[in-house]
Scaffold this active site. Structure first.
Site, PDB file in Angstrom:
ATOM      1  CG  ASP A  30      -2.111   1.101   1.121  1.00 53.52           C
ATOM      2  OD1 ASP A  30      -3.398   0.194   1.083  1.00 53.52           O
ATOM      3  OD2 ASP A  30      -1.902   2.094   1.121  1.00 53.52           O
ATOM      4  CG  ASN A  87     -12.616  -0.642   4.085  1.00 57.75           C
ATOM      5  OD1 ASN A  87     -12.641  -1.169   5.157  1.00 57.75           O
ATOM      6  ND2 ASN A  87     -11.364  -0.019   3.657  1.00 57.75           N
ATOM      7  N   GLY A  93     -15.651   3.406   4.086  1.00 60.10           N
ATOM      8  CA  GLY A  93     -14.435   4.314   3.494  1.00 60.10           C
ATOM      9  C   GLY A  93     -13.663   3.405   2.275  1.00 60.10           C
ATOM     10  CD  GLN A  94     -14.915  -0.050  -2.476  1.00 65.74           C
ATOM     11  OE1 GLN A  94     -16.130  -0.521  -2.172  1.00 65.74           O
ATOM     12  NE2 GLN A  94     -14.497  -0.840  -3.501  1.00 65.74           N
ATOM     13  CG  HIS A 100      -8.892  -2.776  -2.182  1.00 67.74           C
ATOM     14  ND1 HIS A 100      -9.616  -2.020  -2.791  1.00 67.74           N
ATOM     15  CD2 HIS A 100      -8.633  -2.187  -1.067  1.00 67.74           C
ATOM     16  CE1 HIS A 100     -10.104  -1.017  -2.118  1.00 67.74           C
ATOM     17  NE2 HIS A 100      -9.353  -1.019  -1.067  1.00 67.74           N
ATOM     18  CG  HIS A 102      -6.763  -2.589   3.218  1.00 69.46           C
ATOM     19  ND1 HIS A 102      -6.197  -1.440   3.076  1.00 69.46           N
ATOM     20  CD2 HIS A 102      -8.177  -2.090   2.828  1.00 69.46           C
ATOM     21  CE1 HIS A 102      -6.834  -0.482   2.644  1.00 69.46           C
ATOM     22  NE2 HIS A 102      -8.004  -0.990   2.185  1.00 69.46           N
TER      23      HIS A 102
HETATM   24  P1  5GP Z   1      -9.750   1.740   0.596  1.00 70.63           P
HETATM   25  O1  5GP Z   1     -10.198   2.877   1.370  1.00 70.63           O
HETATM   26  O2  5GP Z   1     -10.337   1.865  -0.906  1.00 70.63           O
HETATM   27  O3  5GP Z   1     -10.152   0.364   1.184  1.00 70.63           O
HETATM   28  O4  5GP Z   1      -8.296   1.599   0.342  1.00 70.63           O
HETATM   29  C1  5GP Z   1      -7.552   1.879  -0.834  1.00 70.63           C
HETATM   30  C2  5GP Z   1      -6.339   1.898  -0.521  1.00 70.63           C
HETATM   31  O5  5GP Z   1      -5.310   1.868  -1.934  1.00 70.63           O
HETATM   32  C3  5GP Z   1      -5.519   2.988   0.453  1.00 70.63           C
HETATM   33  O6  5GP Z   1      -5.023   2.213   1.760  1.00 70.63           O
HETATM   34  C4  5GP Z   1      -4.583   3.684  -0.419  1.00 70.63           C
HETATM   35  O7  5GP Z   1      -3.423   4.099   0.390  1.00 70.63           O
HETATM   36  C5  5GP Z   1      -4.177   2.505  -1.568  1.00 70.63           C
HETATM   37  N1  5GP Z   1      -3.623   3.295  -2.946  1.00 70.63           N
HETATM   38  C6  5GP Z   1      -4.333   4.177  -3.313  1.00 70.63           C
HETATM   39  N2  5GP Z   1      -3.783   4.449  -4.422  1.00 70.63           N
HETATM   40  C7  5GP Z   1      -2.673   3.803  -4.726  1.00 70.63           C
HETATM   41  C8  5GP Z   1      -1.636   3.392  -5.518  1.00 70.63           C
HETATM   42  O8  5GP Z   1      -1.536   3.967  -6.485  1.00 70.63           O
HETATM   43  N3  5GP Z   1      -0.786   2.642  -5.193  1.00 70.63           N
HETATM   44  C9  5GP Z   1      -0.700   1.853  -4.146  1.00 70.63           C
HETATM   45  N4  5GP Z   1       0.283   0.817  -4.047  1.00 70.63           N
HETATM   46  N5  5GP Z   1      -1.676   1.817  -3.176  1.00 70.63           N
HETATM   47  C10 5GP Z   1      -2.625   2.837  -3.476  1.00 70.63           C
END
Ligand code: 5GP
Ligand code: ZN
Length: 114
Positions: A30, A87, A93-94, A100, A102
């Protein structure tokens, strides 16, 4: 999906620190880690949220869990373990609308989460 950041990572259009890859799944670090080890496990197939999963995707999601356990062993987490979280939509908070998971490890985590 043209404007999906994770599809761009899958297609190597933007870089990522990839820790696992096969025909179906990718795992990478991440970009904004909130734990000593913070990985993201994604299906290569573009699926916006886990509420969009179909019957045919069941094995794919099962495989993510198997691969996560395998990667955990690569990180020597047999004893300490890890947290795998997805999420779904606004209240969770998606931010990225490509399914994906985490993978958090390397410190204790609160339960229930805030
Ligand atoms: P969400 O809130 O959608 O569950 O989390 C999205 C995650 O994707 C966040 O933890 C964010 O830091 C990560 N993320 C967003 N853009 C990028 C990217 O371009 N590269 C990487 N490696 N992680 C990303
Ligand atoms: Zn996508």
């Amino acid at each position: 999906m043209q404007d999906c950041i994770f599809c761009k990572i899958v297609n190597k259009e933007i870089p990522a620190e990839v820790v696992y890859e096969d025909n179906d799944i990718m795992a990478f670090v991440d970009v904004k880690p909130v734990a000593p080890i913070h990985l993201l496990f994604i299906p290569k197939k573009h699926i916006p949220t886990v509420m969009d999963l179909e019957e045919e995707d069941a094995a794919l999601i099962g495989k993510i869990h198997l691969v996560a356990a395998k990667v955990a062993k690569d990180y020597n987490l047999e004893d300490r373990g890890y947290r795998l979280v997805t999420n779904c939509k606004r209240d969770a908070g998606q931010l990225v609308f490509h399914v994906h998971y985490h993978f958090f490890a390397g410190r204790p985590f609160q339960w229930p989460p805030g």
